[in-house]
Structure formats: C-alpha cells, structure tokens
Design a protein around this motif. Structure first.
Motif, PDB file in Angstrom:
ATOM      1  N   ILE A  43       0.852  -1.186   0.000  1.00  0.00           N
ATOM      2  CA  ILE A  43       0.000   0.000   0.000  1.00  0.00           C
ATOM      3  C   ILE A  43       0.889   1.238   0.000  1.00  0.00           C
ATOM      4  O   ILE A  43       1.787   1.363   0.839  1.00  0.00           O
ATOM      5  CB  ILE A  43      -0.917   0.015   1.249  1.00  0.00           C
ATOM      6  CG1 ILE A  43      -1.830  -1.210   1.255  1.00  0.00           C
ATOM      7  CG2 ILE A  43      -1.750   1.299   1.292  1.00  0.00           C
ATOM      8  CD1 ILE A  43      -2.611  -1.387   2.533  1.00  0.00           C
ATOM      9  N   TYR A  44       0.654   2.135  -0.948  1.00  0.00           N
ATOM     10  CA  TYR A  44       1.465   3.347  -1.053  1.00  0.00           C
ATOM     11  C   TYR A  44       0.695   4.542  -0.501  1.00  0.00           C
ATOM     12  O   TYR A  44      -0.539   4.550  -0.467  1.00  0.00           O
ATOM     13  CB  TYR A  44       1.849   3.607  -2.510  1.00  0.00           C
ATOM     14  CG  TYR A  44       2.587   2.455  -3.154  1.00  0.00           C
ATOM     15  CD1 TYR A  44       3.550   1.744  -2.447  1.00  0.00           C
ATOM     16  CD2 TYR A  44       2.313   2.064  -4.465  1.00  0.00           C
ATOM     17  CE1 TYR A  44       4.225   0.684  -3.028  1.00  0.00           C
ATOM     18  CE2 TYR A  44       2.985   1.004  -5.057  1.00  0.00           C
ATOM     19  CZ  TYR A  44       3.941   0.306  -4.324  1.00  0.00           C
ATOM     20  OH  TYR A  44       4.607  -0.749  -4.890  1.00  0.00           O
ATOM     21  N   ILE A  45       1.438   5.537  -0.080  1.00  0.00           N
ATOM     22  CA  ILE A  45       0.832   6.750   0.452  1.00  0.00           C
ATOM     23  C   ILE A  45       1.406   7.963  -0.276  1.00  0.00           C
ATOM     24  O   ILE A  45       2.615   8.022  -0.536  1.00  0.00           O
ATOM     25  CB  ILE A  45       1.045   6.860   1.980  1.00  0.00           C
ATOM     26  CG1 ILE A  45       0.377   8.124   2.532  1.00  0.00           C
ATOM     27  CG2 ILE A  45       2.512   6.816   2.346  1.00  0.00           C
ATOM     28  CD1 ILE A  45       0.268   8.123   4.051  1.00  0.00           C
ATOM     29  N   TYR A  46       0.532   8.896  -0.616  1.00  0.00           N
ATOM     30  CA  TYR A  46       0.945  10.090  -1.355  1.00  0.00           C
ATOM     31  C   TYR A  46       0.806  11.317  -0.469  1.00  0.00           C
ATOM     32  O   TYR A  46      -0.285  11.595   0.063  1.00  0.00           O
ATOM     33  CB  TYR A  46       0.087  10.260  -2.612  1.00  0.00           C
ATOM     34  CG  TYR A  46       0.403  11.507  -3.400  1.00  0.00           C
ATOM     35  CD1 TYR A  46       1.650  11.683  -4.000  1.00  0.00           C
ATOM     36  CD2 TYR A  46      -0.550  12.523  -3.542  1.00  0.00           C
ATOM     37  CE1 TYR A  46       1.950  12.840  -4.717  1.00  0.00           C
ATOM     38  CE2 TYR A  46      -0.255  13.673  -4.258  1.00  0.00           C
ATOM     39  CZ  TYR A  46       0.993  13.821  -4.835  1.00  0.00           C
ATOM     40  OH  TYR A  46       1.287  14.962  -5.538  1.00  0.00           O
ATOM     41  N   PHE A  47       1.903  12.050  -0.282  1.00  0.00           N
ATOM     42  CA  PHE A  47       1.915  13.290   0.489  1.00  0.00           C
ATOM     43  C   PHE A  47       1.821  14.458  -0.495  1.00  0.00           C
ATOM     44  O   PHE A  47       2.768  14.725  -1.247  1.00  0.00           O
ATOM     45  CB  PHE A  47       3.196  13.394   1.314  1.00  0.00           C
ATOM     46  CG  PHE A  47       3.424  12.218   2.230  1.00  0.00           C
ATOM     47  CD1 PHE A  47       2.779  12.132   3.455  1.00  0.00           C
ATOM     48  CD2 PHE A  47       4.283  11.190   1.868  1.00  0.00           C
ATOM     49  CE1 PHE A  47       2.982  11.058   4.299  1.00  0.00           C
ATOM     50  CE2 PHE A  47       4.492  10.103   2.705  1.00  0.00           C
ATOM     51  CZ  PHE A  47       3.838  10.033   3.925  1.00  0.00           C
ATOM     52  N   GLU A  48       0.666  15.132  -0.508  1.00  0.00           N
ATOM     53  CA  GLU A  48       0.404  16.158  -1.519  1.00  0.00           C
ATOM     54  C   GLU A  48       1.388  17.324  -1.466  1.00  0.00           C
ATOM     55  O   GLU A  48       1.942  17.719  -2.491  1.00  0.00           O
ATOM     56  CB  GLU A  48      -1.023  16.701  -1.339  1.00  0.00           C
ATOM     57  CG  GLU A  48      -2.085  15.799  -1.907  1.00  0.00           C
ATOM     58  CD  GLU A  48      -3.420  16.502  -1.984  1.00  0.00           C
ATOM     59  OE1 GLU A  48      -4.025  16.501  -3.076  1.00  0.00           O
ATOM     60  OE2 GLU A  48      -3.853  17.070  -0.967  1.00  0.00           O
ATOM     61  N   LYS A  49       1.590  17.896  -0.286  1.00  0.00           N
ATOM     62  CA  LYS A  49       2.422  19.089  -0.166  1.00  0.00           C
ATOM     63  C   LYS A  49       3.840  18.838  -0.668  1.00  0.00           C
ATOM     64  O   LYS A  49       4.427  19.660  -1.382  1.00  0.00           O
ATOM     65  CB  LYS A  49       2.452  19.553   1.287  1.00  0.00           C
ATOM     66  CG  LYS A  49       3.288  20.807   1.513  1.00  0.00           C
ATOM     67  CD  LYS A  49       3.270  21.218   2.988  1.00  0.00           C
ATOM     68  CE  LYS A  49       4.150  22.442   3.228  1.00  0.00           C
ATOM     69  NZ  LYS A  49       4.154  22.821   4.670  1.00  0.00           N
ATOM     70  N   GLU A  50       4.395  17.678  -0.287  1.00  0.00           N
ATOM     71  CA  GLU A  50       5.775  17.350  -0.675  1.00  0.00           C
ATOM     72  C   GLU A  50       5.848  16.686  -2.051  1.00  0.00           C
ATOM     73  O   GLU A  50       6.943  16.428  -2.554  1.00  0.00           O
ATOM     74  CB  GLU A  50       6.402  16.408   0.371  1.00  0.00           C
ATOM     75  CG  GLU A  50       6.617  17.039   1.733  1.00  0.00           C
ATOM     76  CD  GLU A  50       5.369  17.029   2.610  1.00  0.00           C
ATOM     77  OE1 GLU A  50       5.402  17.589   3.710  1.00  0.00           O
ATOM     78  OE2 GLU A  50       4.354  16.441   2.168  1.00  0.00           O
ATOM     79  N   ASN A  51       4.659  16.384  -2.660  1.00  0.00           N
ATOM     80  CA  ASN A  51       4.594  15.676  -3.935  1.00  0.00           C
ATOM     81  C   ASN A  51       5.435  14.401  -3.873  1.00  0.00           C
ATOM     82  O   ASN A  51       6.237  14.109  -4.754  1.00  0.00           O
ATOM     83  CB  ASN A  51       5.081  16.576  -5.082  1.00  0.00           C
ATOM     84  CG  ASN A  51       4.778  15.973  -6.452  1.00  0.00           C
ATOM     85  OD1 ASN A  51       3.838  15.184  -6.598  1.00  0.00           O
ATOM     86  ND2 ASN A  51       5.580  16.328  -7.448  1.00  0.00           N
ATOM     87  N   LEU A  52       5.219  13.635  -2.821  1.00  0.00           N
ATOM     88  CA  LEU A  52       6.025  12.445  -2.554  1.00  0.00           C
ATOM     89  C   LEU A  52       5.130  11.214  -2.497  1.00  0.00           C
ATOM     90  O   LEU A  52       4.175  11.156  -1.721  1.00  0.00           O
ATOM     91  CB  LEU A  52       6.777  12.612  -1.234  1.00  0.00           C
ATOM     92  CG  LEU A  52       7.765  11.523  -0.835  1.00  0.00           C
ATOM     93  CD1 LEU A  52       8.927  11.480  -1.815  1.00  0.00           C
ATOM     94  CD2 LEU A  52       8.284  11.773   0.583  1.00  0.00           C
ATOM     95  N   ASN A  53       5.447  10.231  -3.340  1.00  0.00           N
ATOM     96  CA  ASN A  53       4.713   8.969  -3.368  1.00  0.00           C
ATOM     97  C   ASN A  53       5.640   7.876  -2.832  1.00  0.00           C
ATOM     98  O   ASN A  53       6.715   7.651  -3.382  1.00  0.00           O
ATOM     99  CB  ASN A  53       4.272   8.643  -4.797  1.00  0.00           C
ATOM    100  CG  ASN A  53       3.352   7.438  -4.864  1.00  0.00           C
ATOM    101  OD1 ASN A  53       3.472   6.503  -4.076  1.00  0.00           O
ATOM    102  ND2 ASN A  53       2.437   7.458  -5.816  1.00  0.00           N
ATOM    103  N   SER A  54       5.219   7.208  -1.767  1.00  0.00           N
ATOM    104  CA  SER A  54       6.090   6.203  -1.153  1.00  0.00           C
ATOM    105  C   SER A  54       6.389   5.049  -2.101  1.00  0.00           C
ATOM    106  O   SER A  54       7.393   4.363  -1.965  1.00  0.00           O
ATOM    107  CB  SER A  54       5.453   5.655   0.127  1.00  0.00           C
ATOM    108  OG  SER A  54       4.222   5.003  -0.147  1.00  0.00           O
ATOM    109  N   GLY A  55       5.523   4.852  -3.106  1.00  0.00           N
ATOM    110  CA  GLY A  55       5.760   3.784  -4.065  1.00  0.00           C
ATOM    111  C   GLY A  55       6.829   4.123  -5.082  1.00  0.00           C
ATOM    112  O   GLY A  55       7.376   3.239  -5.749  1.00  0.00           O
ATOM    113  N   ALA A  56       7.161   5.424  -5.208  1.00  0.00           N
ATOM    114  CA  ALA A  56       8.154   5.851  -6.191  1.00  0.00           C
ATOM    115  C   ALA A  56       9.486   6.207  -5.546  1.00  0.00           C
ATOM    116  O   ALA A  56      10.396   6.673  -6.216  1.00  0.00           O
ATOM    117  CB  ALA A  56       7.624   7.049  -6.975  1.00  0.00           C
TER     118      ALA A  56
END
Length: 327
Positions: A118-131
């Motif tokens: 399961i991946y999580i996306y942090f909008e402010k930092e534009n960071l996707n844990s899957g990438a």
C-alpha cells in the motif's frame, strides 16, 4: 531451437478499481481548525470520487489531537487496521506533518504499508512512497516536520509560562463543579452541592469507593458524563481549585512529548483567590489528611500507585466493554 511467443496482457482483466482512502488531521478543536477539517474532508471525498479509476475507500480523520503520538489518534489507527484487513490500496494525505510529526512513527507506518503493498501520497511534498528509491528523502522531511513540532511546542510553552507568571492563564476545562464562562471559572450550583457532599462524606469516614458507588446508584453523571470511580473521588478531594486557589504547571511535557507529574523539575505558580471557592481551606486540609491517614494504614503512604500495583496483574487488565482497569 527455443521458440518464444509473447502473450499480450489481457487488459480486460485489469479493470479492478484502486481503493483509495484519505487521512486528515487538525491539532486543535478550535472553530477555525474544525472548519479546516471539514474542508479537507469534502475536498478529498470529491477528489477521489471524481477519478473513474479509483474507488472511494473511506475518509479517516483525527480532530483536536497532536501528530506527535500515533497511539492517541483513533482515526489513524483505524485506517492502519483497515489496511491490514485488505480494504485499502492507496492513501492520500495533505502532508507529512499531517500524517505524523514523529520521524520514527512516520517511517514505521510507511514501512508497514509498503509491506502490505500500500502506497501513500503526500500532496504538499509531492512524494509517493511507491516511487521512492530510498527512505532518505522521507527521513529528512519527517525530521523537518518533527523539528517544526518541537519549535511550536517550545514557543507554546514559553507563552504559557508567561501567562502563568502574570496570572492570565485561562483554565479551558475546569473541574467538576465549575464551568468556563468568558474565560473565567464560574460555579455550577447543582454540581457544587455534589462536591460539598463528597467532602462531607469523606470527613464522616466514608471511603472513596463507597462515595463513588452511591453517586452511581443515584444516577449522577461525572464530569464527562461517565461513571464515578474511587480515583475520580480522590482527584476531587485533592484538587486545590475547590478552595478558590490554582496551582499552575502541576504537569509538564518533555522533549519527547511525554506527560509527567511535576515533582519540582519545573517551577509551579500558586494563584490565590483565583475564583469563587466551593470548599474552605480548613475542610480541604482535613479531607486530605483523612486520605493520607488511610494511605498510611494501607502501608503505601502517599504513593497510591504502590497500592494499585501490589499484585502481578494489578492495573494491567482492562475491561473490553467499559475500559475500566481491574485491580
């Protein structure tokens, strides 16, 4: 000679929608923060439902809680539990600081989610844990969020200390018997009568258990609408606010955001005649002398924890229905 034939993927089989959930948090229960929370909830629900490839898997949130301790965040824990149950495929949240202000908690939860694919996306930092190729960037950003939280906490402590010193600190949640009206502690007459009865019963020899049992049998609700316990009664009898005085900074929070009783590690501030009294100083002192005498008779002095933990499982077994601690 080997013959290799490429079998094209059947895209018709890959029609399952991605189950997407969102997590929101506000740190205080002020009107402005709650409005912000409602805006976040509406935004994420519309955002997820507007994507045809996504299926709305729920919106989890915590209001009026700090991001420094995940154990106190029921919304976050509920989301993690649903992830383990296989109900969520992807998570969206506003920023790392909204998800967690503790670096260790943040990394631990992200790793756990990755183990569940399961991946999580942090909008402010534009960071996707899957990438992410490594945890370095997440560690750096999490540390910044934690440092920001420490800075905010220290500034808040400084401001609170100044209010302690000049006597302007407002007790937002007064004890049973009082209410907060325009920043001042005002007596609630019907509750004040209960407080007076508690002190009178203590002086006549009734135990805290007997007093709490009688109040419950009479159907009188405690401060938060719950049931009375011996600990609740003990807390009322030992609370100096019923004499009209206030002692500030009886507890404090350390650098790791853990709460402690102040036994002299930090300054305390006594404000006399802060508000109208329910109990006289003389009656207060006599009632507390009774409690101390009972403590000495039980052999634990003023250390009630010693009495509550005298056996192996004392204070360690919790009722699954009411949350009470078995002694």
């Amino acid at each position: 000679m080997k013959r290799i034939t490429k079998i094209e993927e059947n895209r018709l089989l890959n029609t399952k929608k991605l189950r997407v959930a969102a997590y929101c948090r506000v740190s205080t229960a002020s009107d402005e923060q709650l409005i912000s929370l409602e805006a976040q909830k509406a935004h994420y629900e519309n955002y997820i439902k507007s994507n045809e490839e996504w299926e709305f898997a729920g919106l989890y949130y915590d209001e009026g809680v700090s991001g420094t301790k995940k154990a106190k965040r029921s919304g976050l824990l509920s989301m993690m539990a649903d992830c383990e149950k296989g109900k969520i495929d992807f998570i969206i949240t506003k920023s790392i600081s909204r998800f967690a202000r503790n670096t260790m908690d943040c990394l631990e939860m992200v790793r756990k989610l990755l183990d569940l694919n399961i991946y999580i996306y942090f909008e402010k930092e534009n960071l996707n844990s899957g990438a992410m190729e490594s945890e370095l960037m997440l560690s750096i950003l999490s540390s910044i969020a934690e440092s920001e939280s420490v800075s905010i906490s220290e500034n808040s402590k400084w401001a609170t200390k100044r209010r302690f010193q000049n006597g302007t600190f407002v007790i937002s949640y007064p004890p049973f018997g009082y209410d907060n009206v325009d920043g001042k502690m005002v007596i609630v007459p019907e509750q004040a009568e209960i407080v007076k009865q508690i002190f009178a019963d203590t002086l006549t020899g009734k135990s805290t258990y007997a007093i709490s049992k009688e109040l419950n049998e009479r159907g009188i609700p405690a401060k938060k609408g719950g049931r009375w316990t011996p600990g609740t009664i003990n807390g009322i009898i030992s609370n100096e606010k019923y004499t009209g005085d206030v002692i500030y900074q009886k507890t404090y929070t350390d650098s790791s955001f853990n709460r402690h009783t102040n036994y002299g590690e930090l300054d305390q501030y006594l404000v006399r005649d802060h508000h109208a009294a329910i109990i006289s100083h003389e009656e207060f002192d006599r009632a507390n002398a009774v409690l101390k005498q009972r403590g000495r008779e039980k052999g634990n002095g003023g250390d009630t924890s010693r009495y509550q933990n005298r056996y192996s499982f004392s204070g360690r077994i919790q009722c699954g229905e009411c949350g009470g601690i078995l002694k």
